[in-house]
Design an enzyme around this catalytic site. Sequence first.
Site, PDB file in Angstrom:
ATOM      1  N   GLY A  10       0.792  -1.228   0.000  1.00 57.08           N
ATOM      2  CA  GLY A  10       0.000   0.000   0.000  1.00 57.08           C
ATOM      3  C   GLY A  10       0.824   1.278   0.000  1.00 57.08           C
ATOM      4  N   LEU A  12       0.822   3.750   2.258  1.00 52.92           N
ATOM      5  CA  LEU A  12       1.459   4.053   3.538  1.00 52.92           C
ATOM      6  C   LEU A  12       2.688   3.179   3.736  1.00 52.92           C
ATOM      7  CD1 LEU A  12       1.650   5.528   6.194  1.00 52.92           C
ATOM      8  CD2 LEU A  12      -0.043   3.951   7.151  1.00 52.92           C
ATOM      9  N   ASP A  34      -1.497 -12.336   4.790  1.00 52.45           N
ATOM     10  CA  ASP A  34      -2.854 -11.807   4.884  1.00 52.45           C
ATOM     11  C   ASP A  34      -3.234 -11.800   6.366  1.00 52.45           C
ATOM     12  OD1 ASP A  34      -5.616 -11.398   4.940  1.00 52.45           O
ATOM     13  OD2 ASP A  34      -5.971 -12.562   3.124  1.00 52.45           O
ATOM     14  N   ILE A  35      -3.554 -10.626   6.912  1.00 50.02           N
ATOM     15  CA  ILE A  35      -3.819 -10.546   8.358  1.00 50.02           C
ATOM     16  C   ILE A  35      -5.078 -11.292   8.773  1.00 50.02           C
ATOM     17  CG2 ILE A  35      -2.582  -8.358   8.627  1.00 50.02           C
ATOM     18  CD1 ILE A  35      -5.340  -6.973   8.836  1.00 50.02           C
ATOM     19  N   ALA A  58      -5.759  -2.997   5.468  1.00 52.91           N
ATOM     20  CA  ALA A  58      -7.165  -2.691   5.743  1.00 52.91           C
ATOM     21  C   ALA A  58      -7.971  -2.822   4.466  1.00 52.91           C
ATOM     22  CB  ALA A  58      -7.318  -1.279   6.307  1.00 52.91           C
ATOM     23  N   THR A  60     -10.245  -0.615   2.672  1.00 47.89           N
ATOM     24  CA  THR A  60     -10.500   0.824   2.778  1.00 47.89           C
ATOM     25  C   THR A  60     -11.500   1.357   1.762  1.00 47.89           C
ATOM     26  OG1 THR A  60      -8.607   1.291   1.344  1.00 47.89           O
ATOM     27  CG2 THR A  60      -8.196   1.248   3.716  1.00 47.89           C
ATOM     28  N   THR A  99      -9.092   5.572  11.364  1.00 51.11           N
ATOM     29  CA  THR A  99      -9.691   6.526  10.427  1.00 51.11           C
ATOM     30  C   THR A  99     -10.573   7.573  11.096  1.00 51.11           C
ATOM     31  OG1 THR A  99     -11.240   6.677   8.541  1.00 51.11           O
ATOM     32  CG2 THR A  99     -11.595   4.894  10.089  1.00 51.11           C
ATOM     33  N   ASP A 100     -10.736   8.700  10.412  1.00 51.49           N
ATOM     34  CA  ASP A 100     -11.668   9.739  10.843  1.00 51.49           C
ATOM     35  C   ASP A 100     -13.114   9.277  10.705  1.00 51.49           C
ATOM     36  OD1 ASP A 100     -11.180   9.728   8.054  1.00 51.49           O
ATOM     37  OD2 ASP A 100     -11.963  11.755   7.832  1.00 51.49           O
ATOM     38  N   TYR A 123     -17.724   0.561   6.913  1.00 50.96           N
ATOM     39  CA  TYR A 123     -16.287   0.808   7.043  1.00 50.96           C
ATOM     40  C   TYR A 123     -15.951   1.423   8.403  1.00 50.96           C
ATOM     41  CZ  TYR A 123     -11.759   3.061   6.386  1.00 50.96           C
ATOM     42  OH  TYR A 123     -10.460   3.491   6.547  1.00 50.96           O
TER      43      TYR A 123
END
Length: 280
Positions: A10, A12, A34-35, A58, A60, A99-100, A123
């Site tokens: 990703g 980030l 893979d988590i 995530a 997302t 996340t916001d 989400y």
Amino acid sequence: MRVLITGGGGQLAHALKREFSGSDLWAPLRTDLDITQFNLLEKASEEFYPDVLINSAALTKVDLCEDIPEQAFITNGIALQKIGELSRKFGFIVVHVSTDYVFRGDKNSPYVEEDCPFPISVYGNSKLIGENLLIANSERYYILRTAGLYGQGGKNFVSFILERAANQERTRVVMDRFSSPTYTVELARQIKLILKNKAPYGIYHATSEGECSWFQFAREILKIKGLDADFLEPVESERFIQKAKRPKYSVLENKKLKELGINAFSYWAKALESYLRQRE
């Protein structure tokens, strides 16, 4: 320091790999780790034995989460229970990116860490569950709530606007949703600073300074690049139909980082300019 970064493919992770390049680093792709495959996650923890696990993995895509809620809750939620349990078992610190969208978006001032979350989408709910499961299962964690990430290594809102500009395709952008879009390089730098300063464990807001509507953000992208913005059409969110509900105002205040004197974020327009220079 041994650093394991999940979600290694990703945007980030791209910034994190550069920021932590001097560390013993492993940033596997989802195809390799893979988590949601908990047995593989435990095996990776046992074999690599990290000092820090940075979870940037995530689901997302906000609208997609409405279609596949089970997968959203497993990836963004339940996986954090396992990561928390492994944190206790192997003694590593967890840095989890949230996340916001855990907030409702009906406040008239920036949200601080003490404000009560109230997500309005699958989400947002899945991410809040992930926060709570990590808190319940780990004693050594940093939860960083951020917003509107963009950076090198993938597609994002900035690249989308530039693609539309290249073709002068009429593009509708919401004018009444406000956030603090955040450059991945600055978030990666902030994560390293938190770890270096051994900040108290807990939840932190971590976004660019200031706020803007998505239409303002789009115009600023074009202004910095010296491009015509006539193809942009500002629309109210009520006319911009999307499957998932979005908070209208999800601006975050980096209150705790500022109190500790380690807030590394710049104003959103300055961060955007830095990113666009890096793209050239």
